[in-house]
Motif scaffolding. Structure first.
Motif, PDB file in Angstrom:
ATOM      1  N   ALA A 160      12.174   0.747   9.882  1.00 11.79           N
ATOM      2  CA  ALA A 160      11.428   1.214   8.710  1.00 11.79           C
ATOM      3  C   ALA A 160      11.518   0.234   7.557  1.00 11.79           C
ATOM      4  O   ALA A 160      12.562  -0.388   7.327  1.00 11.79           O
ATOM      5  CB  ALA A 160      11.953   2.583   8.265  1.00 11.79           C
ATOM      6  N   LEU A 161      10.406   0.106   6.860  1.00  9.20           N
ATOM      7  CA  LEU A 161      10.387  -0.633   5.612  1.00  9.20           C
ATOM      8  C   LEU A 161      10.877   0.287   4.500  1.00  9.20           C
ATOM      9  O   LEU A 161      10.849   1.520   4.621  1.00  9.20           O
ATOM     10  CB  LEU A 161       8.969  -1.112   5.296  1.00  9.20           C
ATOM     11  CG  LEU A 161       8.361  -2.123   6.273  1.00  9.20           C
ATOM     12  CD1 LEU A 161       6.922  -2.418   5.883  1.00  9.20           C
ATOM     13  CD2 LEU A 161       9.180  -3.403   6.309  1.00  9.20           C
ATOM     14  N   ASP A 162      11.316  -0.314   3.434  1.00  7.36           N
ATOM     15  CA  ASP A 162      11.749   0.453   2.278  1.00  7.36           C
ATOM     16  C   ASP A 162      10.535   1.160   1.656  1.00  7.36           C
ATOM     17  O   ASP A 162       9.378   0.806   1.933  1.00  7.36           O
ATOM     18  CB  ASP A 162      12.386  -0.480   1.252  1.00  7.36           C
ATOM     19  CG  ASP A 162      13.319   0.256   0.305  1.00  7.36           C
ATOM     20  OD1 ASP A 162      13.398   1.505   0.384  1.00  7.36           O
ATOM     21  OD2 ASP A 162      13.961  -0.413  -0.515  1.00  7.36           O
ATOM     22  N   THR A 163      10.774   2.159   0.839  1.00  5.94           N
ATOM     23  CA  THR A 163       9.719   2.826   0.083  1.00  5.94           C
ATOM     24  C   THR A 163      10.133   2.907  -1.376  1.00  5.94           C
ATOM     25  O   THR A 163      11.329   3.018  -1.682  1.00  5.94           O
ATOM     26  CB  THR A 163       9.435   4.244   0.611  1.00  5.94           C
ATOM     27  OG1 THR A 163      10.660   4.983   0.680  1.00  5.94           O
ATOM     28  CG2 THR A 163       8.809   4.199   1.990  1.00  5.94           C
ATOM     29  N   GLU A 164       9.151   2.855  -2.254  1.00 11.99           N
ATOM     30  CA  GLU A 164       9.415   2.921  -3.685  1.00 11.99           C
ATOM     31  C   GLU A 164       8.548   4.010  -4.315  1.00 11.99           C
ATOM     32  O   GLU A 164       7.329   4.015  -4.142  1.00 11.99           O
ATOM     33  CB  GLU A 164       9.122   1.579  -4.359  1.00 11.99           C
ATOM     34  CG  GLU A 164      10.080   0.469  -3.973  1.00 11.99           C
ATOM     35  CD  GLU A 164       9.741  -0.851  -4.655  1.00 11.99           C
ATOM     36  OE1 GLU A 164       8.689  -0.915  -5.332  1.00 11.99           O
ATOM     37  OE2 GLU A 164      10.518  -1.812  -4.492  1.00 11.99           O
ATOM     38  N   PHE A 165       9.193   4.910  -5.038  1.00  5.20           N
ATOM     39  CA  PHE A 165       8.473   5.980  -5.729  1.00  5.20           C
ATOM     40  C   PHE A 165       7.850   5.426  -7.008  1.00  5.20           C
ATOM     41  O   PHE A 165       8.509   4.771  -7.812  1.00  5.20           O
ATOM     42  CB  PHE A 165       9.432   7.117  -6.071  1.00  5.20           C
ATOM     43  CG  PHE A 165       8.786   8.252  -6.828  1.00  5.20           C
ATOM     44  CD1 PHE A 165       8.124   9.245  -6.153  1.00  5.20           C
ATOM     45  CD2 PHE A 165       8.846   8.307  -8.222  1.00  5.20           C
ATOM     46  CE1 PHE A 165       7.521  10.295  -6.838  1.00  5.20           C
ATOM     47  CE2 PHE A 165       8.247   9.338  -8.918  1.00  5.20           C
ATOM     48  CZ  PHE A 165       7.574  10.337  -8.224  1.00  5.20           C
ATOM     49  N   THR A 166       6.543   5.715  -7.189  1.00  4.00           N
ATOM     50  CA  THR A 166       5.860   5.262  -8.401  1.00  4.00           C
ATOM     51  C   THR A 166       4.641   6.156  -8.622  1.00  4.00           C
ATOM     52  O   THR A 166       4.514   7.209  -8.000  1.00  4.00           O
ATOM     53  CB  THR A 166       5.453   3.779  -8.277  1.00  4.00           C
ATOM     54  OG1 THR A 166       4.910   3.338  -9.526  1.00  4.00           O
ATOM     55  CG2 THR A 166       4.458   3.562  -7.159  1.00  4.00           C
ATOM     56  N   TYR A 167       3.744   5.732  -9.526  1.00  3.75           N
ATOM     57  CA  TYR A 167       2.542   6.511  -9.833  1.00  3.75           C
ATOM     58  C   TYR A 167       1.320   5.612  -9.693  1.00  3.75           C
ATOM     59  O   TYR A 167       1.361   4.428 -10.043  1.00  3.75           O
ATOM     60  CB  TYR A 167       2.613   7.070 -11.256  1.00  3.75           C
ATOM     61  CG  TYR A 167       3.812   7.954 -11.505  1.00  3.75           C
ATOM     62  CD1 TYR A 167       3.773   9.314 -11.230  1.00  3.75           C
ATOM     63  CD2 TYR A 167       4.999   7.415 -11.992  1.00  3.75           C
ATOM     64  CE1 TYR A 167       4.877  10.120 -11.445  1.00  3.75           C
ATOM     65  CE2 TYR A 167       6.119   8.214 -12.205  1.00  3.75           C
ATOM     66  CZ  TYR A 167       6.047   9.568 -11.929  1.00  3.75           C
ATOM     67  OH  TYR A 167       7.150  10.353 -12.128  1.00  3.75           O
ATOM     68  N   ASN A 168       0.236   6.164  -9.186  1.00  2.00           N
ATOM     69  CA  ASN A 168      -0.996   5.387  -9.086  1.00  2.00           C
ATOM     70  C   ASN A 168      -1.737   5.402 -10.417  1.00  2.00           C
ATOM     71  O   ASN A 168      -1.261   5.972 -11.408  1.00  2.00           O
ATOM     72  CB  ASN A 168      -1.873   5.897  -7.935  1.00  2.00           C
ATOM     73  CG  ASN A 168      -2.338   7.334  -8.132  1.00  2.00           C
ATOM     74  OD1 ASN A 168      -2.278   7.890  -9.242  1.00  2.00           O
ATOM     75  ND2 ASN A 168      -2.824   7.936  -7.063  1.00  2.00           N
ATOM     76  N   ASP A 169      -2.923   4.799 -10.450  1.00  2.00           N
ATOM     77  CA  ASP A 169      -3.675   4.686 -11.700  1.00  2.00           C
ATOM     78  C   ASP A 169      -4.069   6.039 -12.271  1.00  2.00           C
ATOM     79  O   ASP A 169      -4.301   6.154 -13.477  1.00  2.00           O
ATOM     80  CB  ASP A 169      -4.929   3.831 -11.472  1.00  2.00           C
ATOM     81  CG  ASP A 169      -4.588   2.384 -11.151  1.00  2.00           C
ATOM     82  OD1 ASP A 169      -3.462   1.960 -11.478  1.00  2.00           O
ATOM     83  OD2 ASP A 169      -5.439   1.693 -10.557  1.00  2.00           O
ATOM     84  N   MET A 192       0.849  -1.191   0.000  1.00  3.79           N
ATOM     85  CA  MET A 192       0.000   0.000   0.000  1.00  3.79           C
ATOM     86  C   MET A 192       0.885   1.241   0.000  1.00  3.79           C
ATOM     87  O   MET A 192       2.096   1.160   0.206  1.00  3.79           O
ATOM     88  CB  MET A 192      -0.922   0.001   1.223  1.00  3.79           C
ATOM     89  CG  MET A 192      -0.196   0.148   2.553  1.00  3.79           C
ATOM     90  SD  MET A 192      -1.245  -0.178   3.998  1.00  3.79           S
ATOM     91  CE  MET A 192      -1.152  -1.970   4.091  1.00  3.79           C
ATOM     92  N   THR A 193       0.292   2.396  -0.201  1.00  4.45           N
ATOM     93  CA  THR A 193       1.058   3.635  -0.162  1.00  4.45           C
ATOM     94  C   THR A 193       1.315   4.043   1.287  1.00  4.45           C
ATOM     95  O   THR A 193       0.641   3.563   2.213  1.00  4.45           O
ATOM     96  CB  THR A 193       0.324   4.785  -0.871  1.00  4.45           C
ATOM     97  OG1 THR A 193      -0.862   5.123  -0.114  1.00  4.45           O
ATOM     98  CG2 THR A 193      -0.084   4.393  -2.287  1.00  4.45           C
ATOM     99  N   THR A 194       2.253   4.936   1.472  1.00  2.00           N
ATOM    100  CA  THR A 194       2.535   5.442   2.820  1.00  2.00           C
ATOM    101  C   THR A 194       1.319   6.163   3.396  1.00  2.00           C
ATOM    102  O   THR A 194       1.040   6.070   4.588  1.00  2.00           O
ATOM    103  CB  THR A 194       3.738   6.394   2.801  1.00  2.00           C
ATOM    104  OG1 THR A 194       3.508   7.427   1.827  1.00  2.00           O
ATOM    105  CG2 THR A 194       5.025   5.660   2.442  1.00  2.00           C
ATOM    106  N   GLY A 195       0.589   6.867   2.546  1.00  2.27           N
ATOM    107  CA  GLY A 195      -0.614   7.562   3.001  1.00  2.27           C
ATOM    108  C   GLY A 195      -1.701   6.607   3.440  1.00  2.27           C
ATOM    109  O   GLY A 195      -2.395   6.847   4.442  1.00  2.27           O
ATOM    110  N   GLU A 196      -1.874   5.511   2.693  1.00  2.00           N
ATOM    111  CA  GLU A 196      -2.880   4.517   3.059  1.00  2.00           C
ATOM    112  C   GLU A 196      -2.533   3.849   4.385  1.00  2.00           C
ATOM    113  O   GLU A 196      -3.421   3.601   5.217  1.00  2.00           O
ATOM    114  CB  GLU A 196      -2.989   3.474   1.945  1.00  2.00           C
ATOM    115  CG  GLU A 196      -3.653   4.001   0.676  1.00  2.00           C
ATOM    116  CD  GLU A 196      -3.494   3.054  -0.504  1.00  2.00           C
ATOM    117  OE1 GLU A 196      -4.260   3.196  -1.466  1.00  2.00           O
ATOM    118  OE2 GLU A 196      -2.587   2.192  -0.469  1.00  2.00           O
TER     119      GLU A 196
END
Length: 343
Positions: free
Chosen positions: A217-226, A140-144
């Motif tokens: 902390a878990l890793d994070t990956e930059f991407t784009y949603n739908d 899920m996203t960080t915001g979610e």
């Protein structure tokens, strides 16, 4: 009618003069910055350190922009027994997600969680907990994820006190943080718990903003949603293990210097206190000892207390504290009250 009015004016003036004279001759004592603490070595050590590091001309003076203090969270700032709050969150998430994962009914450790098998849960290994965290904290996203934590923390209740977990914060430690901030200190939470989990409620609970939370902390990956919006996803990959030696390593990574004060309660905090002491300049190192089975819990096994896998405070750590001049805070002796809701 003139005479009574004049007499009234004279009486008011006389009362005002007596009040002013009393304030001059008998000044009121300064408010106690730590009212939930009993007088003793622990309380005095805090007051002494703050005075020494904030008084210009003192040999231990620290400039305002260089004042930092670090606090472990679980067992240092709030209740960690009988199980860490974030673990409760993760277990609740397993149950909530179970309908979407029918295979979990036959796969451990999920099988035991869904069945509510407390005996089995108590025997979970770190590998078991990692499986649960990856299944409930990722994808899920960080915001979610932040929204999930905020919703849970607002609704969940501790089984002993039947209160929100955020009400089980130690009032004496809140006072210490407020006292430090009032004297130009930045306060950081340095926790073995999840960084993003704590960030979801730390500002409201402790008055500490997200950028001053250092945690596993878990890793994070930059991407784009739908919709083409930029987002950060949470993959099942550990980035920081902020416990034991990871604490001073991450303190340096985030802050770049030694703290002037460090507060912990277990073996996982040992290296953080050692790193703080290595910075010198009147550093303050403190450990909370859970020795009050009536108002909270009692566990160690230091000082003859019952052994515990949660928040372990060994005799070796206790002995090191005595040898190196660290302050051990006795919940039973040093704290007048533990929680704000106590009468």
């Amino acid at each position: 009618m003139t005479r009574p009015i004049n007499l009234l004016r004279i009486a008011v003036a006389a009362l005002w003069m007596l009040s002013a004279l009393s304030a001059t001759v008998y000044p009121q004592a300064a408010a106690d910055p730590l009212p939930s603490w009993n007088d003793g070595p622990a309380k005095q050590a805090i007051i002494k350190m703050i005075a020494a590091t904030t008084t210009a001309g003192s040999a231990e003076f620290v400039a305002a922009g260089d004042r930092f203090a670090t606090f472990d969270q679980d067992g240092t700032l709030w209740v960690e027994h009988p199980i860490y709050t974030q673990v409760v969150f993760a277990l609740d998430r397993v149950v909530a997600l179970a309908p979407d994962h029918p295979e979990w009914k036959n796969v451990e450790p999920f099988k035991s969680v869904i069945a509510g098998d407390r005996a089995a849960i108590a025997k979970f290994t770190m590998q078991d907990l990692e499986k649960i965290v990856f299944a409930t904290h990722t994808g899920m996203t960080t915001g979610e994820f932040s929204a999930l934590v905020k919703d849970w923390i607002a609704k969940a209740r501790d089984p002993r006190w039947h209160r929100p977990f955020t009400e089980l914060v130690y009032q004496p430690m809140l006072e210490v943080m407020q006292y430090l901030r009032a004297n130009g200190y930045k306060t950081y939470i340095v926790t073995g718990g999840g960084q993003e989990f704590v960030r979801a409620y730390a500002n409201q609970t402790y008055g500490i903003p997200p950028e001053q939370i250092i945690g596993s902390a878990l890793d994070t990956e930059f991407t784009y949603n739908d919709a083409g919006k930029a987002v950060l996803m949470r993959p099942p990959k550990l980035l920081l293990n902020n416990n034991f030696s990871g604490k001073p390593e991450d303190i340096y990574l985030f802050i770049g210097r030694h703290p002037q004060a460090a507060f912990g309660n277990s073996t996982g905090d040992r290296e953080m206190l050692e790193y703080t002491q290595a910075g010198g300049n009147g550093a303050l190192m403190m450990l909370v000892l859970h020795d009050d089975p009536v108002r909270e819990y009692a566990y160690g096994p230091a000082d003859g207390l019952p052994a515990s896998k949660v928040g372990t405070f060994t005799q070796a750590l206790y002995d090191e504290a005595q040898r190196k001049g660290w302050n051990v805070i006795s919940m039973k002796k040093d704290w007048k009250r533990i929680f704000s809701f106590e009468k």
